[in-house]
Write an enzyme that holds these catalytic residues in place. Structure first.
Site, mmCIF file in Angstrom:
data_model
loop_
_atom_site.group_PDB
_atom_site.id
_atom_site.type_symbol
_atom_site.label_atom_id
_atom_site.label_comp_id
_atom_site.label_asym_id
_atom_site.label_seq_id
_atom_site.Cartn_x
_atom_site.Cartn_y
_atom_site.Cartn_z
ATOM 1 N N GLY A 217 0.822 -1.214 0.000
ATOM 2 C CA GLY A 217 0.000 0.000 0.000
ATOM 3 C C GLY A 217 0.855 1.263 0.000
ATOM 4 O O GLY A 217 0.604 2.199 -0.775
ATOM 5 N N ASP B 20 -5.546 2.777 6.952
ATOM 6 C CA ASP B 20 -5.153 1.511 7.593
ATOM 7 C C ASP B 20 -5.876 1.450 8.935
ATOM 8 O O ASP B 20 -6.363 2.475 9.433
ATOM 9 C CB ASP B 20 -3.634 1.477 7.825
ATOM 10 C CG ASP B 20 -3.087 0.059 7.974
ATOM 11 O OD1 ASP B 20 -2.465 -0.439 7.023
ATOM 12 O OD2 ASP B 20 -3.298 -0.548 9.054
ATOM 13 N N ARG C 40 0.673 -14.828 3.705
ATOM 14 C CA ARG C 40 0.606 -16.154 4.329
ATOM 15 C C ARG C 40 1.751 -16.341 5.327
ATOM 16 O O ARG C 40 2.896 -16.048 5.028
ATOM 17 C CB ARG C 40 0.662 -17.256 3.266
ATOM 18 C CG ARG C 40 0.275 -18.554 3.926
ATOM 19 C CD ARG C 40 0.277 -19.781 3.112
ATOM 20 N NE ARG C 40 -0.415 -19.780 1.849
ATOM 21 C CZ ARG C 40 -0.646 -20.915 1.199
ATOM 22 N NH1 ARG C 40 -0.292 -22.064 1.725
ATOM 23 N NH2 ARG C 40 -1.222 -20.890 0.034
ATOM 24 N N ASN D 208 -8.387 -13.182 5.249
ATOM 25 C CA ASN D 208 -8.419 -12.072 4.299
ATOM 26 C C ASN D 208 -9.817 -11.826 3.738
ATOM 27 O O ASN D 208 -10.151 -10.686 3.399
ATOM 28 C CB ASN D 208 -7.373 -12.275 3.186
ATOM 29 C CG ASN D 208 -5.973 -11.959 3.706
ATOM 30 O OD1 ASN D 208 -5.824 -11.462 4.825
ATOM 31 N ND2 ASN D 208 -4.963 -12.233 2.910
ATOM 32 N N HIS E 61 -2.469 -16.549 -10.853
ATOM 33 C CA HIS E 61 -1.162 -16.451 -10.209
ATOM 34 C C HIS E 61 -0.632 -17.867 -9.969
ATOM 35 O O HIS E 61 -1.401 -18.756 -9.685
ATOM 36 C CB HIS E 61 -1.423 -15.839 -8.831
ATOM 37 C CG HIS E 61 -0.652 -14.599 -8.547
ATOM 38 N ND1 HIS E 61 0.148 -13.951 -9.435
ATOM 39 C CD2 HIS E 61 -0.569 -13.888 -7.401
ATOM 40 C CE1 HIS E 61 0.681 -12.897 -8.860
ATOM 41 N NE2 HIS E 61 0.245 -12.822 -7.627
HETATM 42 N N1 LIG Z 1 -1.869 -9.594 -6.185
HETATM 43 C C1 LIG Z 1 -0.548 -9.629 -6.106
HETATM 44 O O1 LIG Z 1 0.133 -9.881 -7.086
HETATM 45 C C2 LIG Z 1 0.118 -9.343 -4.783
HETATM 46 C C3 LIG Z 1 1.478 -8.985 -4.732
HETATM 47 C C4 LIG Z 1 2.048 -8.683 -3.489
HETATM 48 C C5 LIG Z 1 1.274 -8.759 -2.321
HETATM 49 N N2 LIG Z 1 -0.029 -9.133 -2.409
HETATM 50 C C6 LIG Z 1 -0.883 -9.199 -1.216
HETATM 51 O O2 LIG Z 1 -1.124 -7.868 -0.760
HETATM 52 C C7 LIG Z 1 -1.453 -7.909 0.635
HETATM 53 C C8 LIG Z 1 -0.624 -6.854 1.377
HETATM 54 O O3 LIG Z 1 0.751 -7.169 1.334
HETATM 55 P P1 LIG Z 1 1.794 -6.271 2.156
HETATM 56 O O4 LIG Z 1 3.148 -6.826 1.854
HETATM 57 O O5 LIG Z 1 1.525 -4.825 1.938
HETATM 58 O O6 LIG Z 1 1.380 -6.660 3.658
HETATM 59 P P2 LIG Z 1 1.615 -5.759 4.974
HETATM 60 O O7 LIG Z 1 1.404 -6.691 6.111
HETATM 61 O O8 LIG Z 1 2.891 -4.995 4.858
HETATM 62 O O9 LIG Z 1 0.421 -4.677 4.937
HETATM 63 C C9 LIG Z 1 -0.914 -5.011 5.087
HETATM 64 C C10 LIG Z 1 -1.585 -3.839 5.795
HETATM 65 O O10 LIG Z 1 -3.001 -4.083 5.825
HETATM 66 C C11 LIG Z 1 -3.465 -3.502 7.027
HETATM 67 N N3 LIG Z 1 -4.809 -3.998 7.370
HETATM 68 C C12 LIG Z 1 -5.162 -5.178 7.903
HETATM 69 N N4 LIG Z 1 -6.500 -5.229 8.094
HETATM 70 C C13 LIG Z 1 -6.993 -4.056 7.644
HETATM 71 C C14 LIG Z 1 -8.306 -3.501 7.578
HETATM 72 N N5 LIG Z 1 -9.373 -4.180 7.994
HETATM 73 N N6 LIG Z 1 -8.449 -2.252 7.085
HETATM 74 C C15 LIG Z 1 -7.375 -1.543 6.655
HETATM 75 N N7 LIG Z 1 -6.112 -2.019 6.697
HETATM 76 C C16 LIG Z 1 -5.918 -3.253 7.188
HETATM 77 C C17 LIG Z 1 -2.417 -3.883 8.059
HETATM 78 O O11 LIG Z 1 -2.505 -3.094 9.228
HETATM 79 C C18 LIG Z 1 -1.130 -3.654 7.258
HETATM 80 O O12 LIG Z 1 -0.623 -2.346 7.461
HETATM 81 C C19 LIG Z 1 -1.203 -9.366 1.088
HETATM 82 O O13 LIG Z 1 -2.444 -10.067 1.102
HETATM 83 C C20 LIG Z 1 -0.302 -9.907 -0.008
HETATM 84 O O14 LIG Z 1 -0.397 -11.325 -0.121
HETATM 85 C C21 LIG Z 1 -0.622 -9.417 -3.611
#
Ligand SMILES: NC(=O)c1ccc[n+]([C@@H]2O[C@H](COP(=O)([O-])OP(=O)(O)OC[C@H]3O[C@@H](n4cnc5c(N)ncnc54)[C@H](O)[C@@H]3O)[C@@H](O)[C@H]2O)c1
Length: 307
Positions: A12, A31, A80, A93, A173
């Site tokens: 994000g 967040d 995960r 999630n 994916h």
């Molecule tokens: N689609 C893709 O290709 C792809 C690529 C990379 C990561 N991802 C996914 O993206 C997601 C985020 O990854 P990341 O590395 O940023 O993780 P991260 O743990 O660094 O960040 C996730 C954030 O979400 C926040 N959060 C949790 N519940 C929440 C809610 N109800 N409302 C608002 N915010 C909330 C957490 O506080 C945290 O700051 C993961 O599910 C990861 O698997 C997907």
């Protein structure tokens, strides 16, 4: 253009940075952790004099501040953890994405949703169901990332400039990714004339495993530079109404013989969201792999009903 980025973690925060630095839109970063989005946004604004961009980014914990968004990028969720099954992650999630969509849809009823949270295909389906938005306004990001990774691996293999490599992946994916060798080229030359079959297969497998390769190196957390670059490319296409064709997780209604499921396909993006699913000329084998990926996603989405 007003873009809300939900989740101020690695994906994000880097997405917000790319969108605001490129001047694509004003950004609201949100967040559940108090202070986190505010701190990240302030830090970014403080870089504006050096980087030379308009500091149009705010951080908040209150969904009221996201009202009137044209685009909402959902990155909230857990990656995960060791020992966590796919169903455990799905359950956690799904709860988060459902809550996020419920919280944004009232204030931003016309928004386009880009889902990033994993498991991607199921979370995109869930966001569409929960929002009740038309399917063309709900999509997932995975194909731009997989294609970028493949393009990089090809460039690395051949010592070519990454920008000179074209390649696209469809499907899902991971294992169900569908590479399209006939649509890959380097400096305009077909990839199949430059590398042998075994090399091609090795590059495809590395792409399927690319997320896991990064996780193994980082030890905790997952990739975010290439994911956020991929999200920013989708934001740019929508905000700029560029009509670019990008591989995205989009709702099919008969294209490629696939109906009523989200799957990675080439889509024309613009201010309307997914404005067209583009039907490339696929071989019988590619077509059957794509349909197989779609059926795999359909059955995984049925797991959502079991939660
Ligand atoms: N689609 C893709 O290709 C792809 C690529 C990379 C990561 N991802 C996914 O993206 C997601 C985020 O990854 P990341 O590395 O940023 O993780 P991260 O743990 O660094 O960040 C996730 C954030 O979400 C926040 N959060 C949790 N519940 C929440 C809610 N109800 N409302 C608002 N915010 C909330 C957490 O506080 C945290 O700051 C993961 O599910 C990861 O698997 C997907």
């Amino acid at each position: 253009m007003r873009v809300t980025v939900v989740g101020s973690g690695f994906v994000g925060a880097t997405t917000a940075m790319r969108v605001v630095q490129k001047g694509l839109a004003e950004v609201v970063l949100i967040d559940i952790i108090e202070g986190l989005p505010q701190g990240v946004a302030l830090d970014m604004r403080e870089s504006a004099p050096v980087e030379g961009f308009e500091p149009t980014i705010v951080g908040t914990n209150d969904y009221a501040d996201t009202a009137g968004s044209d685009l909402v990028v959902i990155t909230a969720g857990l990656p995960r953890q060791p020992g966590m099954s796919r169903m455990d992650l799905l359950q956690k999630n799904a709860g988060i994405v459902g809550e996020v969509v419920d919280s944004v849809k009232g204030g931003s009823p016309e928004a386009i949703l880009i889902v990033v949270t994993n498991p991607l295909d199921e979370m995109t389906f869930l966001a569409a169901q929960t929002s009740g938005f038309p399917h063309e306004r709900v999509m997932g990001m995975a194909g731009v990332l997989d294609s970028s990774r493949l393009r990089y691996f090809i460039a690395e293999e051949l010592g070519a400039s990454p920008g000179s490599v074209e390649a696209i992946t469809l499907g899902s994916h991971g294992e169900a990714m569908v590479p399209l060798p006939r649509h890959a080229s380097v400096d305009g030359k077909p990839l199949s004339e430059l590398v042998d079959e075994a090399t091609l297969e090795r590059l495809y497998q590395r792409t399927r495993d690319a997320g896991a390769e990064i996780v193994a190196l980082l030890k905790k957390g997952s990739a975010y530079y290439a994911p956020s670059a991929s999200i920013a490319q989708m934001v740019n296409a929508i905000a700029g109404d560029t009509k670019e064709v990008l591989p995205v997780c989009a709702w099919c209604t008969g294209q490629y013989g696939i109906d009523g499921v989200y799957v990675g396909v080439p889509a024309r993006l613009g201010r309307g969201g997914v404005e067209e699913i583009v039907e490339l000329d696929l071989s019988e084998q590619e077509l059957s792999q794509l349909r197989e990926a779609a059926e795999g996603i359909r059955s995984k989405c049925e797991d959502l009903g079991k939660l």
